[in-house]
Design a protein around this motif. Structure first.
Motif, PDB file in Angstrom:
ATOM      1  N   LEU A 225       0.832  -1.200   0.000  1.00 12.32           N
ATOM      2  CA  LEU A 225       0.000   0.000   0.000  1.00 12.32           C
ATOM      3  C   LEU A 225       0.866   1.248   0.000  1.00 12.32           C
ATOM      4  O   LEU A 225       2.019   1.230   0.426  1.00 12.32           O
ATOM      5  CB  LEU A 225      -0.948  -0.019   1.199  1.00 12.32           C
ATOM      6  N   ARG A 226       0.265   2.317  -0.489  1.00  9.79           N
ATOM      7  CA  ARG A 226       0.938   3.616  -0.483  1.00  9.79           C
ATOM      8  C   ARG A 226       0.339   4.462   0.641  1.00  9.79           C
ATOM      9  O   ARG A 226      -0.864   4.706   0.667  1.00  9.79           O
ATOM     10  CB  ARG A 226       0.782   4.323  -1.829  1.00  9.79           C
ATOM     11  N   THR A 227       1.182   4.853   1.546  1.00 10.73           N
ATOM     12  CA  THR A 227       0.740   5.645   2.693  1.00 10.73           C
ATOM     13  C   THR A 227       1.944   6.320   3.325  1.00 10.73           C
ATOM     14  O   THR A 227       3.089   6.095   2.896  1.00 10.73           O
ATOM     15  CB  THR A 227       0.015   4.756   3.722  1.00 10.73           C
ATOM     16  N   GLU A 228       1.704   7.144   4.324  1.00 10.22           N
ATOM     17  CA  GLU A 228       2.789   7.753   5.094  1.00 10.22           C
ATOM     18  C   GLU A 228       2.802   7.150   6.487  1.00 10.22           C
ATOM     19  O   GLU A 228       1.782   7.136   7.172  1.00 10.22           O
ATOM     20  CB  GLU A 228       2.610   9.270   5.186  1.00 10.22           C
ATOM     21  N   LEU A 229       3.975   6.639   6.882  1.00 11.87           N
ATOM     22  CA  LEU A 229       4.154   6.107   8.226  1.00 11.87           C
ATOM     23  C   LEU A 229       5.081   7.023   9.011  1.00 11.87           C
ATOM     24  O   LEU A 229       5.847   7.799   8.415  1.00 11.87           O
ATOM     25  CB  LEU A 229       4.725   4.682   8.159  1.00 11.87           C
ATOM     26  N   PRO A 230       5.052   6.929  10.323  1.00  7.49           N
ATOM     27  CA  PRO A 230       5.845   7.858  11.145  1.00  7.49           C
ATOM     28  C   PRO A 230       7.354   7.691  10.986  1.00  7.49           C
ATOM     29  O   PRO A 230       8.112   8.513  11.482  1.00  7.49           O
ATOM     30  CB  PRO A 230       5.411   7.515  12.584  1.00  7.49           C
ATOM     31  N   TRP A 263       4.711   0.644   0.857  1.00  6.88           N
ATOM     32  CA  TRP A 263       5.145  -0.222   1.954  1.00  6.88           C
ATOM     33  C   TRP A 263       4.586  -1.620   1.742  1.00  6.88           C
ATOM     34  O   TRP A 263       3.455  -1.787   1.275  1.00  6.88           O
ATOM     35  CB  TRP A 263       4.643   0.312   3.300  1.00  6.88           C
ATOM     36  N   ARG A 264       5.373  -2.614   2.110  1.00  7.25           N
ATOM     37  CA  ARG A 264       4.864  -3.978   2.191  1.00  7.25           C
ATOM     38  C   ARG A 264       4.667  -4.311   3.656  1.00  7.25           C
ATOM     39  O   ARG A 264       5.603  -4.202   4.462  1.00  7.25           O
ATOM     40  CB  ARG A 264       5.822  -4.981   1.556  1.00  7.25           C
ATOM     41  N   LEU A 265       3.449  -4.717   4.004  1.00  8.47           N
ATOM     42  CA  LEU A 265       3.122  -5.121   5.371  1.00  8.47           C
ATOM     43  C   LEU A 265       2.821  -6.614   5.389  1.00  8.47           C
ATOM     44  O   LEU A 265       2.104  -7.121   4.519  1.00  8.47           O
ATOM     45  CB  LEU A 265       1.906  -4.350   5.886  1.00  8.47           C
ATOM     46  N   ASP A 266       3.389  -7.320   6.368  1.00  9.45           N
ATOM     47  CA  ASP A 266       3.160  -8.755   6.550  1.00  9.45           C
ATOM     48  C   ASP A 266       2.611  -9.006   7.938  1.00  9.45           C
ATOM     49  O   ASP A 266       3.169  -8.502   8.927  1.00  9.45           O
ATOM     50  CB  ASP A 266       4.473  -9.536   6.399  1.00  9.45           C
ATOM     51  N   TRP A 267       1.542  -9.797   8.020  1.00 11.76           N
ATOM     52  CA  TRP A 267       0.978 -10.214   9.303  1.00 11.76           C
ATOM     53  C   TRP A 267       1.191 -11.720   9.438  1.00 11.76           C
ATOM     54  O   TRP A 267       0.721 -12.499   8.588  1.00 11.76           O
ATOM     55  CB  TRP A 267      -0.517  -9.911   9.373  1.00 11.76           C
ATOM     56  N   LEU A 268       1.872 -12.133  10.477  1.00 16.54           N
ATOM     57  CA  LEU A 268       2.041 -13.560  10.730  1.00 16.54           C
ATOM     58  C   LEU A 268       0.699 -14.169  11.095  1.00 16.54           C
ATOM     59  O   LEU A 268       0.012 -13.697  12.005  1.00 16.54           O
ATOM     60  CB  LEU A 268       3.049 -13.772  11.865  1.00 16.54           C
ATOM     61  N   LEU A 269       0.324 -15.228  10.394  1.00 22.90           N
ATOM     62  CA  LEU A 269      -0.964 -15.877  10.626  1.00 22.90           C
ATOM     63  C   LEU A 269      -0.797 -17.053  11.578  1.00 22.90           C
ATOM     64  O   LEU A 269       0.249 -17.705  11.597  1.00 22.90           O
ATOM     65  CB  LEU A 269      -1.547 -16.370   9.301  1.00 22.90           C
ATOM     66  N   PRO A 270      -1.807 -17.348  12.349  1.00 29.92           N
ATOM     67  CA  PRO A 270      -1.739 -18.520  13.225  1.00 29.92           C
ATOM     68  C   PRO A 270      -1.724 -19.794  12.400  1.00 29.92           C
ATOM     69  O   PRO A 270      -2.159 -19.801  11.243  1.00 29.92           O
ATOM     70  CB  PRO A 270      -3.014 -18.401  14.064  1.00 29.92           C
ATOM     71  N   PRO A 271      -1.217 -20.892  12.962  1.00 26.88           N
ATOM     72  CA  PRO A 271      -1.197 -22.155  12.222  1.00 26.88           C
ATOM     73  C   PRO A 271      -2.599 -22.568  11.795  1.00 26.88           C
ATOM     74  O   PRO A 271      -3.582 -22.293  12.476  1.00 26.88           O
ATOM     75  CB  PRO A 271      -0.604 -23.150  13.224  1.00 26.88           C
ATOM     76  N   GLY A 272      -2.667 -23.198  10.646  1.00 29.36           N
ATOM     77  CA  GLY A 272      -3.965 -23.647  10.156  1.00 29.36           C
ATOM     78  C   GLY A 272      -4.185 -23.227   8.728  1.00 29.36           C
ATOM     79  O   GLY A 272      -3.334 -22.619   8.091  1.00 29.36           O
ATOM     80  N   LYS A 273      -5.353 -23.548   8.228  1.00 34.18           N
ATOM     81  CA  LYS A 273      -5.679 -23.278   6.835  1.00 34.18           C
ATOM     82  C   LYS A 273      -6.756 -22.204   6.704  1.00 34.18           C
ATOM     83  O   LYS A 273      -7.491 -22.162   5.721  1.00 34.18           O
ATOM     84  CB  LYS A 273      -6.150 -24.573   6.155  1.00 34.18           C
ATOM     85  N   ASP A 274      -6.855 -21.327   7.699  1.00 39.98           N
ATOM     86  CA  ASP A 274      -7.884 -20.290   7.645  1.00 39.98           C
ATOM     87  C   ASP A 274      -7.686 -19.407   6.422  1.00 39.98           C
ATOM     88  O   ASP A 274      -6.570 -18.986   6.114  1.00 39.98           O
ATOM     89  CB  ASP A 274      -7.834 -19.421   8.911  1.00 39.98           C
ATOM     90  N   LEU A 275      -8.788 -19.125   5.719  1.00 36.61           N
ATOM     91  CA  LEU A 275      -8.723 -18.244   4.569  1.00 36.61           C
ATOM     92  C   LEU A 275      -8.578 -16.799   5.025  1.00 36.61           C
ATOM     93  O   LEU A 275      -9.143 -16.393   6.043  1.00 36.61           O
ATOM     94  CB  LEU A 275      -9.983 -18.395   3.717  1.00 36.61           C
ATOM     95  N   VAL A 276      -7.810 -16.033   4.262  1.00 39.32           N
ATOM     96  CA  VAL A 276      -7.681 -14.602   4.531  1.00 39.32           C
ATOM     97  C   VAL A 276      -8.605 -13.884   3.554  1.00 39.32           C
ATOM     98  O   VAL A 276      -8.280 -13.716   2.380  1.00 39.32           O
ATOM     99  CB  VAL A 276      -6.222 -14.137   4.354  1.00 39.32           C
ATOM    100  N   THR A 277      -9.762 -13.480   4.028  1.00 42.17           N
ATOM    101  CA  THR A 277     -10.733 -12.832   3.156  1.00 42.17           C
ATOM    102  C   THR A 277     -10.326 -11.381   2.911  1.00 42.17           C
ATOM    103  O   THR A 277      -9.581 -10.781   3.705  1.00 42.17           O
ATOM    104  CB  THR A 277     -12.123 -12.850   3.795  1.00 42.17           C
ATOM    105  N   PRO A 278     -10.784 -10.781   1.801  1.00 35.25           N
ATOM    106  CA  PRO A 278     -10.482  -9.363   1.560  1.00 35.25           C
ATOM    107  C   PRO A 278     -10.963  -8.473   2.701  1.00 35.25           C
ATOM    108  O   PRO A 278     -10.274  -7.504   3.059  1.00 35.25           O
ATOM    109  CB  PRO A 278     -11.245  -9.070   0.257  1.00 35.25           C
TER     110      PRO A 278
END
Length: 576
Positions: A225-230, A263-278
């Protein structure tokens, strides 16, 4: 059988190996004609399967050493622009890309100005790269591939064939035959074949090489995403953020800058096969940005999204006679911030000079075997380090229950992975390589251990110009570096015939392989008149106290795999 050639038109009118028509042999003939015209042995090109960053890097690295190659690209020759698919290159691999593409790395991506790691609201560690140096380079993978393709288009020794899917490999003592299907399906003849065709490698499967390991070691939701971070141009690792997340808890978030405010942001997901919906991903974006800016969500433009799944796998073999594996075809890694592409580019750099030497001078089995011995050991060590740290860092039991540790210690492990340091990320040293010389009487220690990448000092080249040491790498020649304080302030002509220089120059001329003599005013940890021998890929062979021709020759011979066996098979391999 060799191709016949119509003398009037120059068109190939021939059969291939008495089996099938082979339109590509005209291309092979051109390579042979160029090689013969330059006094080289007549050898078929190297076949490279896969046109990702590793395959393109290998093709360019071979071309810089006058070795032709055919790159078989399963796709259309274009890469989709995906800002959520990026790579972090560290100092050695970023320098390799700049050297091969001719493009300054600052035009490819962003060097991080700094690094910050946080746990809840507490800053655990900060690194200022303007002071520490060695800033990682973050760039979109399609940008890197585009730069490599542009450089490759100027190389007459490289032929890129699109829409070509490999389906057959046949080996014989003198070469490799490969068949592709698709709109340009045909037979290809090569001296060697290298599979750079990714985790589902056809080359690996056709050679029946096992690929054991672990699946889905980590999963990350990704947004560009394009944004301004501190914090401008500073990467951030935030563990256990204090705000409440939507859905399953995201215990670790990484923010890494790209050019033009992206910026590229990554969120560590919990173990499992849960779908990441939009909807869930947008909620994470808004919540994270609001948490970092201390209020409402700032304006942002969502450019790309995805889910990044990390696997840990290691091929049992990286060489099967004249077939080699490199990059994701040979290994998968990437947990705890480590970078698989970094290792793939190092694979290509390591293999290129060895294939080039074999291509020009005939097969040398010990040298070619050293590729697997060196690179597989490094990647295996990296995977072991990550697998040992994962239970400690992710709270899965195991080591966590028996090994004392603190949050700061855990953060240090993660920082190593992201910044390319320590056992999780530092470039490997080939200390136990079969190419490492033993028991040299004149060997002395310097700050670079034997087998490790050399420091990038300023040197005087043979033409009298001042260059960086890394600029002389990748040409197929050994480098001999004399540490001689004071030489930088005098023209080369005043000292090139003085002191120990004539004796050293004579020793370099007598080496069993072409070598370039360089001079530096200083090198970390080296005393005056220390002589360093450096491999074509920039790893230190040895450091000697003064001019010791016998030790220098012995070290060079060992670094090249020892004396080549003068057998009839070696003498004729690959030739026609």
């Amino acid at each position: 059988m060799p191709p016949s050639l119509d003398a009037s038109t120059g068109n190939g009118l021939h059969t291939f190996c008495d089996r099938a028509p082979c339109p590509n042999l005209l291309f092979t003939h051109v390579f042979r004609h160029c090689a013969a015209g330059r006094g080289h042995r007549v050898v078929d090109p190297v076949i490279i399967v896969g046109a990702g960053p590793v395959g393109l890097t290998l093709a360019l690295a071979l071309a810089r050493q006058d070795v032709p190659s055919v790159v078989l690209d399963e796709g259309p020759g274009k890469d989709e622009s995906r800002l959520a698919r990026t790579a972090v290159l560290h100092e050695d691999t970023a320098a390799l890309m700049a050297r091969l593409t001719g493009v300054p790395v600052t035009e490819l991506g962003v060097h991080w100005a700094g690094w910050r790691s946080m746990r809840r609201k507490q800053v655990m560690r900060e690194v200022d790269f303007e002071e520490a140096g060695d800033a990682p380079l973050h760039l979109a993978q399609h940008v890197l591939t585009g730069a490599l393709r542009t450089a490759l288009a100027e190389e007459r020794l490289v032929k890129l064939i699109t829409d070509s899917r490999l389906d057959t490999i046949e080996q014989e003592p003198s070469g490799v035959t490969a068949h592709t299907r698709g709109s340009k399906g045909t037979w290809w003849r090569g001296s060697y074949l290298v599979g750079c065709d990714g985790t589902r490698s056809t080359v690996r499967k056709l050679q029946d090489i096992r690929f054991p390991g672990r699946t889905a070691v980590e999963r990350h939701a990704v947004a560009a995403l394009r944004t301004e971070l501190p914090w401008e141009d500073r990467a951030l690792l935030h563990r256990m953020p204090p705000w409440r997340t939507s859905g399953p808890s995201a215990g670790e978030i990484t923010a890494r800058p790209l050019p033009e405010g992206v910026w590229r942001l990554d969120w560590l997901l919990p173990p499992g096969k849960d779908l990441v919906t939009p909807e869930l991903l947008v909620a994470r974006v808004r919540e994270t940005l609001a948490g970092w800016t201390g209020g409402s969500t700032p304006p942002y433009e969502l450019l790309d999204t995805g889910v990044h799944t990390v696997h840990h796998r290691l091929a049992r073999r990286w060489r099967a006679d004249r077939v080699f594996l490199a990059g994701d075809a040979a290994h998968c890694l990437g947990a705890l911030g480590t970078q698989g592409l970094d290792e793939g580019l190092r694979d290509a750099d390591n293999l290129a000079w060895k294939l080039a030497l074999a291509w020009h001078h005939g097969p040398h089995e010990a040298l070619l075997d050293s590729y697997q011995a060196e690179r597989r050991a490094i990647v295996a060590g990296r995977l072991r380090a990550a697998d040992q740290a994962l239970p400690l860092l992710r709270g899965g039991g195991g080591l966590r229950s028996v090994v004392p540790g603190s949050a700061r210690g855990h953060d240090g492990l993660l920082t190593d992975g992201h910044l390319g340091r320590g056992p999780l990320g530092a470039p490997g040293a080939y200390a136990d390589s079969p190419l490492a010389p033993r028991h040299l009487e004149g060997e002395v220690p310097v700050d670079t251990p034997p087998g490790a990448p050399v420091a990038d000092v300023r040197v005087t080249a043979e033409d009298g110009s001042f260059v960086r040491l890394r600029e002389r790498l990748g040409r197929g020649a050994l480098l001999v570096l004399l540490v001689a304080p004071g030489t930088g302030v005098w023209e080369r002509k005043h000292w090139v015939t003085a002191g120990i220089m004539p004796r050293l120059a004579a020793a370099v001329t007598a080496l069993p392989h072409s070598a370039e003599l360089l001079v530096a005013e200083e090198y970390p940890g080296a005393a005056p008149h220390t002589v360093l021998l450096v491999r074509p890929d920039g790893h230190l062979v040895t450091a000697l106290s003064g001019v010791r021709p016998a030790d220098l020759y012995s070290a060079a011979e060992t670094a090249l795999g020892g004396p080549a066996a003068k057998t009839e098979a070696n003498a004729g391999a690959g030739s026609r």
